[in-house]
Design a protein around this motif. Structure first.
Motif, PDB file in Angstrom:
ATOM      1  N   ALA A 118       0.848  -1.187   0.000  1.00 52.48           N
ATOM      2  CA  ALA A 118       0.000   0.000   0.000  1.00 52.48           C
ATOM      3  C   ALA A 118       0.886   1.240   0.000  1.00 52.48           C
ATOM      4  N   GLN A 119       0.508   2.190  -0.821  1.00 53.73           N
ATOM      5  CA  GLN A 119       1.253   3.441  -0.875  1.00 53.73           C
ATOM      6  C   GLN A 119       0.929   4.254   0.373  1.00 53.73           C
ATOM      7  N   PRO A 120       1.930   4.863   0.985  1.00 51.94           N
ATOM      8  CA  PRO A 120       1.627   5.694   2.144  1.00 51.94           C
ATOM      9  C   PRO A 120       0.734   6.857   1.721  1.00 51.94           C
ATOM     10  N   GLU A 121      -0.246   7.107   2.534  1.00 51.04           N
ATOM     11  CA  GLU A 121      -1.197   8.159   2.203  1.00 51.04           C
ATOM     12  C   GLU A 121      -0.569   9.533   2.431  1.00 51.04           C
ATOM     13  N   ALA A 122      -0.759  10.397   1.441  1.00 49.54           N
ATOM     14  CA  ALA A 122      -0.251  11.761   1.566  1.00 49.54           C
ATOM     15  C   ALA A 122      -1.021  12.462   2.683  1.00 49.54           C
ATOM     16  N   ALA A 123      -0.329  13.246   3.462  1.00 49.82           N
ATOM     17  CA  ALA A 123      -0.962  13.943   4.581  1.00 49.82           C
ATOM     18  C   ALA A 123      -1.036  15.434   4.280  1.00 49.82           C
ATOM     19  N   LEU A 124      -2.093  16.044   4.771  1.00 53.78           N
ATOM     20  CA  LEU A 124      -2.229  17.491   4.642  1.00 53.78           C
ATOM     21  C   LEU A 124      -1.466  18.145   5.789  1.00 53.78           C
ATOM     22  N   ASP A 125      -0.814  19.236   5.487  1.00 55.63           N
ATOM     23  CA  ASP A 125      -0.115  19.935   6.566  1.00 55.63           C
ATOM     24  C   ASP A 125      -1.113  20.827   7.316  1.00 55.63           C
ATOM     25  N   ALA A 126      -0.688  21.344   8.433  1.00 54.74           N
ATOM     26  CA  ALA A 126      -1.559  22.134   9.309  1.00 54.74           C
ATOM     27  C   ALA A 126      -2.116  23.369   8.609  1.00 54.74           C
ATOM     28  N   GLN A 127      -1.325  24.001   7.743  1.00 51.53           N
ATOM     29  CA  GLN A 127      -1.792  25.198   7.031  1.00 51.53           C
ATOM     30  C   GLN A 127      -2.929  24.859   6.071  1.00 51.53           C
ATOM     31  N   GLU A 128      -2.840  23.715   5.383  1.00 55.78           N
ATOM     32  CA  GLU A 128      -3.909  23.316   4.461  1.00 55.78           C
ATOM     33  C   GLU A 128      -5.197  23.021   5.230  1.00 55.78           C
ATOM     34  N   ILE A 129      -5.068  22.329   6.338  1.00 55.32           N
ATOM     35  CA  ILE A 129      -6.243  22.012   7.156  1.00 55.32           C
ATOM     36  C   ILE A 129      -6.879  23.299   7.683  1.00 55.32           C
ATOM     37  N   GLU A 130      -6.070  24.231   8.157  1.00 58.65           N
ATOM     38  CA  GLU A 130      -6.567  25.508   8.671  1.00 58.65           C
ATOM     39  C   GLU A 130      -7.296  26.287   7.581  1.00 58.65           C
ATOM     40  N   ARG A 131      -6.733  26.308   6.366  1.00 57.70           N
ATOM     41  CA  ARG A 131      -7.349  27.024   5.243  1.00 57.70           C
ATOM     42  C   ARG A 131      -8.723  26.437   4.913  1.00 57.70           C
ATOM     43  N   ILE A 132      -8.838  25.117   4.931  1.00 58.85           N
ATOM     44  CA  ILE A 132     -10.107  24.449   4.630  1.00 58.85           C
ATOM     45  C   ILE A 132     -11.123  24.737   5.735  1.00 58.85           C
ATOM     46  N   GLU A 133     -10.696  24.684   6.996  1.00 55.60           N
ATOM     47  CA  GLU A 133     -11.607  24.950   8.109  1.00 55.60           C
ATOM     48  C   GLU A 133     -12.078  26.397   8.115  1.00 55.60           C
ATOM     49  N   GLN A 134     -11.219  27.334   7.728  1.00 49.90           N
ATOM     50  CA  GLN A 134     -11.620  28.743   7.638  1.00 49.90           C
ATOM     51  C   GLN A 134     -12.652  28.941   6.531  1.00 49.90           C
ATOM     52  N   ALA A 135     -12.478  28.235   5.422  1.00 49.93           N
ATOM     53  CA  ALA A 135     -13.443  28.338   4.319  1.00 49.93           C
ATOM     54  C   ALA A 135     -14.811  27.800   4.739  1.00 49.93           C
ATOM     55  N   LEU A 144     -23.233  20.527   9.146  1.00 50.23           N
ATOM     56  CA  LEU A 144     -22.932  20.823   7.752  1.00 50.23           C
ATOM     57  C   LEU A 144     -21.526  21.409   7.625  1.00 50.23           C
ATOM     58  N   ARG A 145     -21.134  22.253   8.571  1.00 49.37           N
ATOM     59  CA  ARG A 145     -19.793  22.845   8.563  1.00 49.37           C
ATOM     60  C   ARG A 145     -18.729  21.749   8.679  1.00 49.37           C
ATOM     61  N   GLU A 146     -18.962  20.797   9.586  1.00 50.97           N
ATOM     62  CA  GLU A 146     -18.014  19.700   9.773  1.00 50.97           C
ATOM     63  C   GLU A 146     -17.935  18.819   8.520  1.00 50.97           C
ATOM     64  N   ALA A 147     -19.093  18.557   7.916  1.00 59.65           N
ATOM     65  CA  ALA A 147     -19.124  17.745   6.699  1.00 59.65           C
ATOM     66  C   ALA A 147     -18.409  18.448   5.557  1.00 59.65           C
ATOM     67  N   ALA A 148     -18.614  19.758   5.429  1.00 61.74           N
ATOM     68  CA  ALA A 148     -17.955  20.528   4.371  1.00 61.74           C
ATOM     69  C   ALA A 148     -16.443  20.545   4.571  1.00 61.74           C
ATOM     70  N   ALA A 149     -15.994  20.669   5.805  1.00 60.09           N
ATOM     71  CA  ALA A 149     -14.559  20.658   6.091  1.00 60.09           C
ATOM     72  C   ALA A 149     -13.960  19.291   5.776  1.00 60.09           C
ATOM     73  N   ALA A 150     -14.660  18.229   6.141  1.00 64.19           N
ATOM     74  CA  ALA A 150     -14.179  16.873   5.846  1.00 64.19           C
ATOM     75  C   ALA A 150     -14.122  16.648   4.340  1.00 64.19           C
ATOM     76  N   PHE A 151     -15.133  17.131   3.639  1.00 65.92           N
ATOM     77  CA  PHE A 151     -15.150  17.004   2.184  1.00 65.92           C
ATOM     78  C   PHE A 151     -13.989  17.796   1.570  1.00 65.92           C
ATOM     79  N   GLY A 152     -13.772  18.984   2.055  1.00 64.51           N
ATOM     80  CA  GLY A 152     -12.662  19.803   1.564  1.00 64.51           C
ATOM     81  C   GLY A 152     -11.321  19.122   1.779  1.00 64.51           C
ATOM     82  N   GLN A 153     -11.151  18.484   2.927  1.00 62.06           N
ATOM     83  CA  GLN A 153      -9.907  17.769   3.200  1.00 62.06           C
ATOM     84  C   GLN A 153      -9.758  16.561   2.277  1.00 62.06           C
TER      85      GLN A 153
END
Length: 163
Positions: A118-135, A144-153
């Motif tokens: 299995a290929q190691p899964e690429a991880a999002l860095d903290a800045q990417e996660i923060e940007r998605i949560e702010q959006a 809905l906010r939590e679902a949208a953030a999970a979808f964005g990630q």
């Protein structure tokens, strides 16, 4: 008679002559092999044929007491030997009756392929996660906010995997 029906009849006739009168059982097994035995076994094995006992069909008009021939690469016979009862139970469970009472292993001259790593899964860095949560922060409904953030990630992870 319509063209598809003619084709179906021709396929049934040829398959019946080549494989035998119960070829539909074998065809169903081939189509569902991965679901029946699991991805790991299906990656290394293949059902070759089913030889059903002669005589009259058993209960529910099904042919029973068959022998399933499975092709596998050399080197996997011992491992497969330990799994024969499990494979038999899963095949019979899939069909809903005791279609198979014996399994014969046919060895292929090819060595077994090593399992795919299995290929190691690429991880999002903290800045990417923060940007998605702010959006997603502008969404009033918390679920809905939590679902949208999970979808964005998930979208960002997919984009990262694709390069």
């Amino acid at each position: 008679m319509s063209q598809p029906r003619q084709l179906k009849n021709a396929v049934n006739q040829v398959a019946g002559q080549v494989i035998g009168r119960d070829w539909s059982l074998y065809a169903t097994l081939l189509d569902n092999w991965r679901d029946i035995v699991g991805q790991e076994l299906a990656a290394h094995t293949m059902p070759v044929k089913i030889v059903l006992a002669g005589g009259t069909p058993g209960p529910r008009n099904k042919r029973e007491n068959g022998t399933l021939h499975i092709k596998l690469p050399r080197g996997l016979a011992m491992e497969m030997q330990y799994k024969l009862h499990q494979v038999q139970a899963r095949v019979n469970g899939f069909f809903g009756y005791d279609a198979i009472t014996r399994i014969v292993l046919e060895h292929d001259n090819k060595p077994a392929k090593p399992p795919e790593q299995a290929q190691p899964e690429a991880a999002l860095d903290a800045q990417e996660i923060e940007r998605i949560e702010q959006a997603a922060a502008a969404i009033a409904d918390p679920a809905l906010r939590e679902a949208a953030a999970a979808f964005g990630q998930a979208v960002a992870m997919q984009a990262k995997k694709q390069g």
